[in-house]
Design a protein around this motif. Structure first.
Motif, PDB file in Angstrom:
ATOM      1  N   ILE A   1      -0.015   2.855  -1.737  1.00  0.00           N
ATOM      2  CA  ILE A   1       0.858   1.739  -1.378  1.00  0.00           C
ATOM      3  C   ILE A   1       0.004   0.488  -1.149  1.00  0.00           C
ATOM      4  O   ILE A   1      -1.207   0.593  -0.948  1.00  0.00           O
ATOM      5  CB  ILE A   1       1.710   2.026  -0.109  1.00  0.00           C
ATOM      6  CG1 ILE A   1       0.812   2.327   1.095  1.00  0.00           C
ATOM      7  CG2 ILE A   1       2.696   3.161  -0.355  1.00  0.00           C
ATOM      8  CD1 ILE A   1       1.573   2.452   2.401  1.00  0.00           C
ATOM      9  N   GLY A   2       0.657  -0.677  -1.162  1.00  0.00           N
ATOM     10  CA  GLY A   2      -0.059  -1.918  -0.866  1.00  0.00           C
ATOM     11  C   GLY A   2       0.927  -2.985  -0.441  1.00  0.00           C
ATOM     12  O   GLY A   2       2.097  -2.968  -0.854  1.00  0.00           O
ATOM     13  N   ALA A   3       0.452  -3.936   0.370  1.00  0.00           N
ATOM     14  CA  ALA A   3       1.304  -5.054   0.771  1.00  0.00           C
ATOM     15  C   ALA A   3       1.639  -5.869  -0.480  1.00  0.00           C
ATOM     16  O   ALA A   3       0.826  -5.997  -1.385  1.00  0.00           O
ATOM     17  CB  ALA A   3       0.570  -5.922   1.784  1.00  0.00           C
ATOM     18  N   SER A   4       2.863  -6.418  -0.533  1.00  0.00           N
ATOM     19  CA  SER A   4       3.275  -7.178  -1.715  1.00  0.00           C
ATOM     20  C   SER A   4       3.558  -8.630  -1.388  1.00  0.00           C
ATOM     21  O   SER A   4       2.892  -9.520  -1.899  1.00  0.00           O
ATOM     22  CB  SER A   4       4.513  -6.536  -2.353  1.00  0.00           C
ATOM     23  OG  SER A   4       4.119  -5.544  -3.278  1.00  0.00           O
ATOM     24  N   ALA A   5       4.570  -8.892  -0.557  1.00  0.00           N
ATOM     25  CA  ALA A   5       4.943 -10.275  -0.224  1.00  0.00           C
ATOM     26  C   ALA A   5       4.409 -10.613   1.164  1.00  0.00           C
ATOM     27  O   ALA A   5       4.379  -9.750   2.038  1.00  0.00           O
ATOM     28  CB  ALA A   5       6.453 -10.419  -0.244  1.00  0.00           C
ATOM     29  N   PRO A   6       4.005 -11.859   1.391  1.00  0.00           N
ATOM     30  CA  PRO A   6       3.676 -12.249   2.760  1.00  0.00           C
ATOM     31  C   PRO A   6       4.869 -11.955   3.678  1.00  0.00           C
ATOM     32  O   PRO A   6       6.016 -12.183   3.293  1.00  0.00           O
ATOM     33  CB  PRO A   6       3.409 -13.752   2.637  1.00  0.00           C
ATOM     34  CG  PRO A   6       2.949 -13.922   1.214  1.00  0.00           C
ATOM     35  CD  PRO A   6       3.770 -12.933   0.423  1.00  0.00           C
TER      36      PRO A   6
END
Ligand code: BMA
Length: 312
Positions: free
Chosen positions: A199-204
Motif C-alpha cells: 500500500i502507499g499514500a496517494s492524495a494529500p
C-alpha cells in the motif's frame, strides 16, 4: 441486489481520459499521475510525463472546470543536472503530490536514481519556478504526501518505506519540512484483501468533520501482475497516528479499457483530489500509467467508506 451492485463508489467522468498523449503539446510517451490544486476559479494540475527517452518529469496544465485541461507548451520541472540533486534524479522525477501550506505550494515527489527511490521536496509560488528544498528520505521510500497544516506545532507527512519487502504507510513529523523524525507505522497491507501486497499514500490528506481523510493505493499480486486500486482511510484529527477508520472495499478498481490497457495495465493511481464547495469530490488518477482520468463522489460517501459496518 443493492442499487450500486457491480459499480465502483467513485463515478467515472464520461469524458475520460481527460489528458492523454493526443493532448500533449510536445512529443512524449505518456502522461499520468497528476496532482491538482484549485487556485481561485482556476484548476491547475502538475502532471507526471514520461518522455520518449524513458524517464519522467513534470508539466503544468490549466482548466476552468476541472475536467478540460490545457497543457503548457514546455515542461515546468525536469530532472536536475546540478548536485546534490543530479545523482538522485538521474532516472527521473515521478509522482508529484502538491499541498498548499500558508500560501506556498509544496511538492513532494519521488526522485529516482541509481541508488533507488527517495522522497524530495520542492516549492513554488507561481507554478513556473520550482525551488528544490531537500531530499527528505533515504533510498527505499516514496509516496510522500504532506498534511496541509501543522499538527501540534509540527509539519506532518505520510510516506511508504519498504522494510523486508513490505510496503506500508508511515507517518513522520518535522519542525521545518527539512528534518523529519518520530516515524511510526500507521497501517499495513491486509492479508486476503485487495490491498494485501503493498500500500502507499496517494492524495494529500484532507480535513473532514470526522478526521483526516486519506486516499491510498492498494496492490494485489496476481499471476498476470499487480492490480492497483484506490481505498480510503480516516486518521484522528488531533492525533493522526491513530487510524480510526479504513475501507473494506476499494472505492475505485480498474475496469475500463483505459485503466486495463496501457504501459502498466490494471492501474488506477490517485495523486490528489479537490473538494468543491457543494461537497463534490473530484479524484484525479493515472490510468494504466498512460493517461489521466477523473472520478467523482460526495465527500460524505468517501467519509462513510472509511467506516464500513459489516465484513464484506
Ligand atoms: C507505483 C508508482 C506509480 C505507478 C504505479 C503503477 O509504484 O511507480 O508511479 O503509477 O506504481 O505502475
Amino acid at each position: 441486489m443493492p442499487a450500486n451492485a457491480g459499480r465502483d463508489q467513485l463515478h467515472r467522468y464520461e469524458g475520460n481520459p481527460i489528458l492523454a498523449l493526443e493532448d500533449m503539446p510536445y512529443h512524449c510517451n505518456t502522461v499520468f499521475n497528476g496532482t491538482p490544486v484549485k487556485a481561485g476559479d482556476e484548476y491547475l494540475m502538475l502532471l507526471r510525463v514520461e518522455g520518449q527517452q524513458g524517464y519522467s518529469f513534470f508539466s503544468l496544465a490549466h482548466s476552468r472546470d476541472g475536467l478540460s485541461f490545457k497543457v503548457e507548451p514546455q515542461p515546468c520541472m525536469i530532472p536536475s543536472r546540478d548536485e546534490p540533486w543530479a545523482v538522485w534524479e538521474e532516472k527521473g522525477i515521478e509522482d508529484p503530490r502538491l499541498t498548499i501550506i500558508d500560501g506556498t505550494a509544496y511538492i513532494l515527489y519521488t526522485a529516482v536514481g541509481r541508488y533507488g527511490h527517495r522522497i524530495a521536496l520542492a516549492k513554488t509560488t507561481d507554478f513556473h519556478h520550482y525551488e528544490r528544498m531537500a531530499m527528505v528520505s533515504e533510498p527505499g521510500n516514496k509516496d510522500g504526501v504532506l498534511f496541509p497544516e501543522k499538527i501540534n506545532g509540527l509539519y506532518a507527512r505520510l510516506d511508504r518505506p519498504i522494510g523486508n519487502g513490505v510496503g506500508s504507510i508511515w507517518i513522520s513529523y518535522s519542525p521545518d519540512l527539512i528534518n523529519w523524525g518520530r516515524s511510526e507505522l500507521l497501517f499495513a497491507p491486509r492479508a486476503r484483501y485487495w490491498d494485501c501486497h503493498r500500500i502507499g499514500a496517494s492524495a494529500p490528506p484532507i480535513l473532514t468533520d470526522r478526521g483526516w481523510l486519506e486516499l491510498y493505493h492498494g496492490v494485489k499480486m496476481t499471476s498476470s501482475g499487480p492490480i492497483y486500486r484506490i481505498g480510503t482511510t480516516m486518521l484522528d484529527r488531533d492525533d493522526p497516528n491513530k487510524v480510526i477508520g479504513r475501507c473494506l472495499s476499494p472505492v475505485l478498481s480498474p475496469r475500463e479499457d483505459y485503466e486495463r490497457i496501457g504501459d502498466v495495465g490494471n492501474v488506477v493511481f490517485a495523486c490528489g483530489m479537490i473538494v468543491e464547495d457543494d461537497g463534490e469530490v473530484k479524484v484525479y488518477y493515472g490510468a494504466a500509467d498512460t493517461s489521466i482520468c477523473v472520478a467523482t463522489t460526495h465527500i460524505g460517501e468517501l467519509i462513510d467508506s472509511c467506516f464500513p459496518d459489516a465484513e464484506a
